[in-house]
Scaffold this active site. Structure first.
Site, mmCIF file in Angstrom:
data_model
loop_
_atom_site.group_PDB
_atom_site.id
_atom_site.type_symbol
_atom_site.label_atom_id
_atom_site.label_comp_id
_atom_site.label_asym_id
_atom_site.label_seq_id
_atom_site.Cartn_x
_atom_site.Cartn_y
_atom_site.Cartn_z
ATOM 1 N N ASP A 104 0.849 -1.199 0.000
ATOM 2 C CA ASP A 104 0.000 0.000 0.000
ATOM 3 C C ASP A 104 0.880 1.243 0.000
ATOM 4 O O ASP A 104 2.044 1.210 0.437
ATOM 5 C CB ASP A 104 -0.953 0.000 1.188
ATOM 6 N N GLU A 171 0.019 -0.915 5.930
ATOM 7 C CA GLU A 171 1.115 -0.393 6.774
ATOM 8 C C GLU A 171 1.035 1.104 6.922
ATOM 9 O O GLU A 171 1.316 1.650 8.001
ATOM 10 C CB GLU A 171 2.472 -0.789 6.179
#
Length: 469
Positions: A104, A171
């Site tokens: 991400d 994250e």
């Protein structure tokens, strides 16, 4: 007549670039990283704004691009979108090693899209770089790892130790779904890990602390991230009749005290260890001071705490980040609130922080509340086979780089893994110039083409070092 026709033709032929000057075809690693960047797997703080179809597209891209990893290794999908690859080792008595990365990325700040040299999600290859969001943080690690896995599998490599590869999907917003559930899954299945390789370190070129030499930073620790909310209630009313106890003024005094009185600098591990290693490579008085901290620590602390680039290495930092008060320009508010973000050195607890803040503000009218925080893992040890394996693997690819321990002054999602192993080593497998490192989370994030290729070689060496103890 023939001569007149021949000369222009000859001139035209001579103008063609020679084979040696033509641009080389980008490597498979670069091309695949470019494709990965073009899939905007953006983590928004407001989870309702996240487009998870892009995450599903990213999974499909990985399946199509890395067929051996998906067919020969066990692949588990965790919390819907995170991935965990398991490569069973031939010796089940050995504890596994985990390599962690995330796919991400942070959003592009609205209004800055036009500031990019090339669009953030175009994955443009130009000027010796691959440009785009995630080029460094952290799709480069994901792709380099999978490129290395595909090569090792094709070559028939079999690890002795079980190897685990996790690719988190959130994250950038704390890892509460991805990393937290991956950790729980690993705890239930494997109990403990030998060690973990996570994001948060890299190979720096032109670092002023080591001019003229590449510095491969293996960060042994990271700071604890915590935000305190300060609030004050006071007498409100019409602005034409000012009050003595103004909530904004009182809260401003409190935040000003925090800003004007930073924490005292301290030299602790792993920064003291980093200076020891750097001192062995540095001549003159500077090197002497690094090697003899028992004598020169006051001078080192004074210099490092005054430099914005190094001050976060030697102190817990304070940053007033938000202030909220008032509803109308002619109304004195009855309440004011501020957010103050702290990044704590590894030996500082949040409880100790709150005590210090309360004593410094010294105003019972200021309410102090701590938002939820994750305690960072302990400082990993340099005196392990794991650290030596990492060092040897890095130098097998980059023999001239100096491997140094360090501390990440930001935070990752490694706190979710702190129960699995005390030794979490933070190292990105890529090389960046100091100036390019500043593009992480910023405009014009980019990775050099050479660095992308080296990242695959570094990943391969790190994986083999872990798998063959």
């Amino acid at each position: 007549m023939k001569k007149r026709l021949l000369l222009p033709l000859l001139a035209t032929c001579l103008s063609f670039p020679s084979v040696s000057t033509m641009a080389a075809e980008p490597s498979a690693t670069v091309r695949h990283l470019a494709e990965a960047i073009r899939i905007p797997t953006v983590s928004h703080q407001d989870r309702e704004s996240i487009d998870y179809t892009q995450f599903q597209d990213f999974h499909r891209f990985l399946r199509d691009t890395y067929p051996l990893a998906h067919s020969r290794l066990q692949v588990d999908t965790i919390a819907g979108y995170s991935l965990l690859f398991t490569w069973p080792g031939s010796d089940p008595s050995l504890k596994p090693v985990l390599f962690d990365a995330h796919y991400d990325v942070v959003p592009v700040e609205p209004g800055t899209e036009q500031d990019w040299t090339y669009p953030a999600f175009e994955g443009r290859i130009a000027d010796g770089y691959l440009w785009g969001r995630g080029a460094l943080d952290d799709k480069a690690s994901v792709i380099a790892t999978l490129e290395a896995l595909e090569q090792l599998l094709a070559g028939g490599y079999q690890p002795q130790r079980t190897l685990l590869f996790s690719f988190g999907h959130d994250e950038e917003i704390g890892g509460d779904d991805g990393a937290r559930n991956i950790s729980a899954h690993l705890k239930a299945k494997h109990g403990e890990l030998e060690y973990m390789v996570a994001e948060g370190g890299l190979v720096l070129i032109d670092n002023p602390m080591l001019p003229g030499k590449s510095m491969a930073m293996i960060n042994l620790a990271e700071k604890t991230y915590v935000t305190l909310t300060l609030s004050v209630s006071g007498e409100g009313g019409h602005s034409s009749m000012p009050v003595k106890d103004n909530a904004i003024v009182r809260l401003s005094r409190a935040t000003a005290k925090l800003h004007d009185n930073p924490f005292e600098p301290r030299l602790i591990s792993p920064i003291s260890d980093m200076l020891e290693v750097l001192g062995a490579e540095t001549g003159g008085f500077k090197g002497f001071a690094m090697r003899n901290q028992w004598l020169a620590s006051p001078l080192l602390l004074s210099a490092m705490s005054e430099d914005r680039a190094t001050q976060a290495m030697v102190r817990s930092t304070t940053a007033v980040t938000m202030f909220n008060a008032g509803v109308k320009e002619n109304v004195i508010p009855q309440r004011a609130e501020a957010k103050v973000n702290f990044r704590l050195l590894p030996d500082t607890t949040v409880e100790a922080l709150i005590t210090s803040v309360r004593e410094l503000i010294d105003d019972p009218a200021v309410d102090i509340a701590a938002e939820a925080w994750k305690t960072s893992p302990p400082v990993a040890s340099m005196d392990t086979e794991a650290y030596r394996h990492l060092q040897t693997a890095i130098n097998s690819v980059l023999p001239d780089a100096l491997v140094v321990p360090g501390m990440l002054t930001a935070t990752t999602d490694t706190p979710h893994y702190r129960e699995l192993t005390p030794n979490i080593y933070r190292f990105h497998p890529f090389t960046v110039q100091m100036g390019d490192a500043g593009t992480i989370h910023g405009t014009d994030e980019r990775i050099s083409l050479d660095s992308a290729d080296t990242a695959k070689d570094l990943s391969l060496a790190l994986i083999q070092a872990a798998g063959t103890p």
